[in-house]
Design an enzyme around this catalytic site. Structure first.
Site, PDB file in Angstrom:
ATOM      1  N   ASN A  74     -12.375   7.607  35.136  1.00 61.19           N
ATOM      2  CA  ASN A  74     -13.907   7.857  35.181  1.00 61.19           C
ATOM      3  C   ASN A  74     -14.622   6.446  34.847  1.00 61.19           C
ATOM      4  OD1 ASN A  74     -16.390   8.680  33.877  1.00 61.19           O
ATOM      5  ND2 ASN A  74     -15.588  10.008  32.638  1.00 61.19           N
ATOM      6  N   CYS A  95     -22.510   9.911  31.583  1.00 62.34           N
ATOM      7  CA  CYS A  95     -21.885  10.236  33.116  1.00 62.34           C
ATOM      8  C   CYS A  95     -22.858  10.815  33.815  1.00 62.34           C
ATOM      9  CB  CYS A  95     -20.599  11.234  32.874  1.00 62.34           C
ATOM     10  SG  CYS A  95     -19.403  10.153  31.920  1.00 62.34           S
ATOM     11  N   HIS A 132     -18.960  14.123  39.790  1.00 59.18           N
ATOM     12  CA  HIS A 132     -18.426  13.360  38.818  1.00 59.18           C
ATOM     13  C   HIS A 132     -16.792  13.190  38.606  1.00 59.18           C
ATOM     14  CE1 HIS A 132     -18.453  10.738  35.470  1.00 59.18           C
ATOM     15  NE2 HIS A 132     -18.158  11.769  34.578  1.00 59.18           N
TER      16      HIS A 132
HETATM   17  O1  UT7 Z   1     -17.202  12.121  31.789  1.00 57.35           O
HETATM   18  C1  UT7 Z   1     -17.771  12.691  30.600  1.00 57.35           C
HETATM   19  C2  UT7 Z   1     -17.344  14.027  30.199  1.00 57.35           C
HETATM   20  N1  UT7 Z   1     -15.948  13.921  29.906  1.00 57.35           N
HETATM   21  C3  UT7 Z   1     -14.927  14.788  30.100  1.00 57.35           C
HETATM   22  O2  UT7 Z   1     -15.487  15.618  31.131  1.00 57.35           O
HETATM   23  C4  UT7 Z   1     -13.552  14.843  29.873  1.00 57.35           C
HETATM   24  C5  UT7 Z   1     -13.274  16.180  29.259  1.00 57.35           C
HETATM   25  N2  UT7 Z   1     -12.201  16.242  28.689  1.00 57.35           N
HETATM   26  C6  UT7 Z   1     -10.724  16.339  29.372  1.00 57.35           C
HETATM   27  O3  UT7 Z   1     -10.669  15.945  30.425  1.00 57.35           O
HETATM   28  C7  UT7 Z   1      -9.363  16.716  28.537  1.00 57.35           C
HETATM   29  O4  UT7 Z   1     -10.017  17.468  27.489  1.00 57.35           O
HETATM   30  C8  UT7 Z   1      -8.690  15.615  28.162  1.00 57.35           C
HETATM   31  C9  UT7 Z   1      -7.877  15.049  29.427  1.00 57.35           C
HETATM   32  C10 UT7 Z   1      -9.237  14.584  27.332  1.00 57.35           C
HETATM   33  C11 UT7 Z   1      -7.379  16.185  27.162  1.00 57.35           C
HETATM   34  O5  UT7 Z   1      -6.718  17.031  27.984  1.00 57.35           O
HETATM   35  P1  UT7 Z   1      -6.616  18.744  27.303  1.00 57.35           P
HETATM   36  O6  UT7 Z   1      -5.702  19.324  28.332  1.00 57.35           O
HETATM   37  O7  UT7 Z   1      -7.976  19.267  26.906  1.00 57.35           O
HETATM   38  O8  UT7 Z   1      -5.438  18.189  26.358  1.00 57.35           O
HETATM   39  P2  UT7 Z   1      -5.637  18.406  24.621  1.00 57.35           P
HETATM   40  O9  UT7 Z   1      -6.923  17.588  24.210  1.00 57.35           O
HETATM   41  O10 UT7 Z   1      -6.023  20.049  24.447  1.00 57.35           O
HETATM   42  O11 UT7 Z   1      -4.404  18.090  24.164  1.00 57.35           O
HETATM   43  C12 UT7 Z   1      -3.148  18.986  24.486  1.00 57.35           C
HETATM   44  C13 UT7 Z   1      -2.046  18.226  23.725  1.00 57.35           C
HETATM   45  C14 UT7 Z   1      -2.137  17.716  22.278  1.00 57.35           C
HETATM   46  O12 UT7 Z   1      -0.960  17.960  21.708  1.00 57.35           O
HETATM   47  P3  UT7 Z   1      -0.525  19.415  20.825  1.00 57.35           P
HETATM   48  O13 UT7 Z   1      -1.738  19.383  20.004  1.00 57.35           O
HETATM   49  O14 UT7 Z   1      -0.736  20.554  21.860  1.00 57.35           O
HETATM   50  O15 UT7 Z   1       0.808  19.025  20.544  1.00 57.35           O
HETATM   51  C15 UT7 Z   1      -2.742  16.344  22.423  1.00 57.35           C
HETATM   52  O16 UT7 Z   1      -2.157  15.701  21.217  1.00 57.35           O
HETATM   53  O17 UT7 Z   1      -1.706  16.823  24.393  1.00 57.35           O
HETATM   54  C16 UT7 Z   1      -1.777  15.738  23.412  1.00 57.35           C
HETATM   55  N3  UT7 Z   1      -2.223  14.606  24.314  1.00 57.35           N
HETATM   56  C17 UT7 Z   1      -1.517  13.650  24.879  1.00 57.35           C
HETATM   57  N4  UT7 Z   1      -0.087  13.801  25.059  1.00 57.35           N
HETATM   58  C18 UT7 Z   1       0.184  12.714  25.981  1.00 57.35           C
HETATM   59  C19 UT7 Z   1      -3.562  14.282  24.017  1.00 57.35           C
HETATM   60  N5  UT7 Z   1      -3.544  13.029  24.792  1.00 57.35           N
HETATM   61  C20 UT7 Z   1      -2.493  12.753  25.361  1.00 57.35           C
HETATM   62  C21 UT7 Z   1      -2.050  11.658  26.060  1.00 57.35           C
HETATM   63  N6  UT7 Z   1      -0.738  11.629  26.287  1.00 57.35           N
HETATM   64  N7  UT7 Z   1      -2.843  10.823  26.378  1.00 57.35           N
END
Ligand code: UT7
Length: 344
Positions: free
Chosen positions: A300, A129, A270
């Site tokens: 992204n 990225c 980004h």
């Molecule tokens: O460009 C390169 C660099 N990349 C980035 O900068 C990406 C960085 N990461 C992120 O943007 C975020 O971490 C994500 C968007 C990938 C995820 O968001 P988050 O707020 O960190 O969510 P999480 O992974 O902590 O998940 C929270 C909850 C989980 O459920 P539980 O364990 O709380 O029951 C996940 O299983 O949300 C659930 N979850 C989803 N639910 C619905 C994860 N993905 C999804 C989804 N739809 N697509």
């Protein structure tokens, strides 16, 4: 004596020729995947995706014959047209990508062939990225050294080729797209005025990666069965590192260049997550109207995000001579960095 030499050296650096962006162009494929489309494939929903990422839809190149070189080739053709120059005038082409058409030859050589830039040398740069910022800095140094007068820098990724559409944690994030710029010697006081780049393989190498298809795990039935040719990300871990690194780097660029919220025209970040963009802007003290964001429509696009933002800002007439821009990125590696550009 030593002090005088240091001062002389510094002044010399300050007076060194800079590189300016003299044309921008972008290419987004016409295929669209909305959050509602993804709801049919995955256990997810529009509200979750929009509130956690800011993304509503992303563009996808549906024609399998059109790989990253096609996207970047479209950009390259437009850049020549916009600048009104011939392909023969381009001396160097750098393509930032982590989804090359193939491991070799480089996508940059394929782009060279598409536009017929027979006098150029060409290579790919992979910093995920942060690829575009790393490539822009590399291209600029060939202008600054006096080696070249016209350099083409393109960032592009066909992310749909490495996204696992059965993995809801990554499938919602990425889209296809490319954009780029032409770099030329700047007028005095304009152009890319400061750059600070970082990498941290020690802390970053295990959190955002694609393990299959390289020399460690060449493609086999087993690597395919284990889905190793797709992106894997520990989203929460990457999120934490990205927020800190993007905000710190933006603040560092401001501090080093005596910039403040008043004299910055645009933050061009980004586009990985609207929450990361917001945290960066907040740290800089910038209001929303000075923050470029199009993540809602494109997701992204990896190396494509920052040049797509630049091209859109220019198309919309929002860049003026003397506009101060801060570019900042974060990605796999980890790699990250920032730039201060005074628009020419
Ligand atoms: O460009 C390169 C660099 N990349 C980035 O900068 C990406 C960085 N990461 C992120 O943007 C975020 O971490 C994500 C968007 C990938 C995820 O968001 P988050 O707020 O960190 O969510 P999480 O992974 O902590 O998940 C929270 C909850 C989980 O459920 P539980 O364990 O709380 O029951 C996940 O299983 O949300 C659930 N979850 C989803 N639910 C619905 C994860 N993905 C999804 C989804 N739809 N697509």
């Amino acid at each position: 004596m030593r002090k005088n030499m240091t001062t002389l050296y510094r002044n010399n650096l300050l007076e060194r020729m800079k590189a300016a962006i003299t044309a921008t162009a972008k290419y987004l494929p016409s295929g669209v995947i909305t959050n509602t489309d993804l709801e049919k494939l995955l256990e997810t929903n529009d509200e979750w995706i929009r509130s956690r990422t800011g993304i509503s839809e992303r563009r996808i190149e549906k024609d399998p014959a059109r790989a990253t070189s096609f996207l970047c080739g479209e950009v390259a053709g437009q850049l020549l047209e916009k600048r009104g120059i011939s392909a023969a005038e381009i001396e160097l082409i750098i393509v930032a990508t982590m989804t090359p058409d193939m491991l070799f030859p480089s996508t940059a050589c394929l782009v060279q062939s598409i536009i017929g830039a027979s006098n150029a040398w060409a290579f790919d740069l992979n910093a995920a990225c942060s690829g575009f910022i790393f490539a822009l800095s590399t291209g600029a140094s060939f202008i600054e050294s006096g080696a070249h007068k016209k350099v083409m820098v393109i960032g592009g990724d066909k992310m749909s080729s490495v996204v696992d559409y059965s993995d809801r944690s990554t499938a919602i994030l990425f889209g296809d797209g490319a954009a780029g710029v032409i770099l030329e010697p700047a007028e005095n006081g304009y152009g890319i005025l400061d750059t600070k780049l970082y990498s941290d393989g020690t802390n970053g190498k295990d959190h955002l990666l694609m393990t299959g298809g390289g020399s460690l795990h060449p493609a086999t039935h087993e690597t395919v069965d284990k889905r190793m040719h797709f992106i894997h990300q520990d989203g929460r871990q990457v999120f934490k590192s990205a927020v800190t690194a993007m905000a710190d780097t933006a603040a560092e660029i401001m501090h080093r260049n005596n910039l403040d919220a008043e004299n910055i025209a645009w933050l061009v970040p980004h586009q990985a997550n609207q929450r990361i963009i917001h945290a960066t802007a907040e740290r800089m003290g910038l209001s929303d109207e000075k923050v470029m964001s199009n993540i809602a429509h494109y997701g992204n696009t990896t190396a494509g995000t920052i040049p797509i933002c630049l091209a859109e800002l220019e198309e919309q007439g929002k860049l003026h001579k003397g506009s101060n821009l801060v570019l900042v990125s974060f990605g796999a590696g980890y790699t990250w960095g920032g730039m201060y550009v005074r628009w020419q």
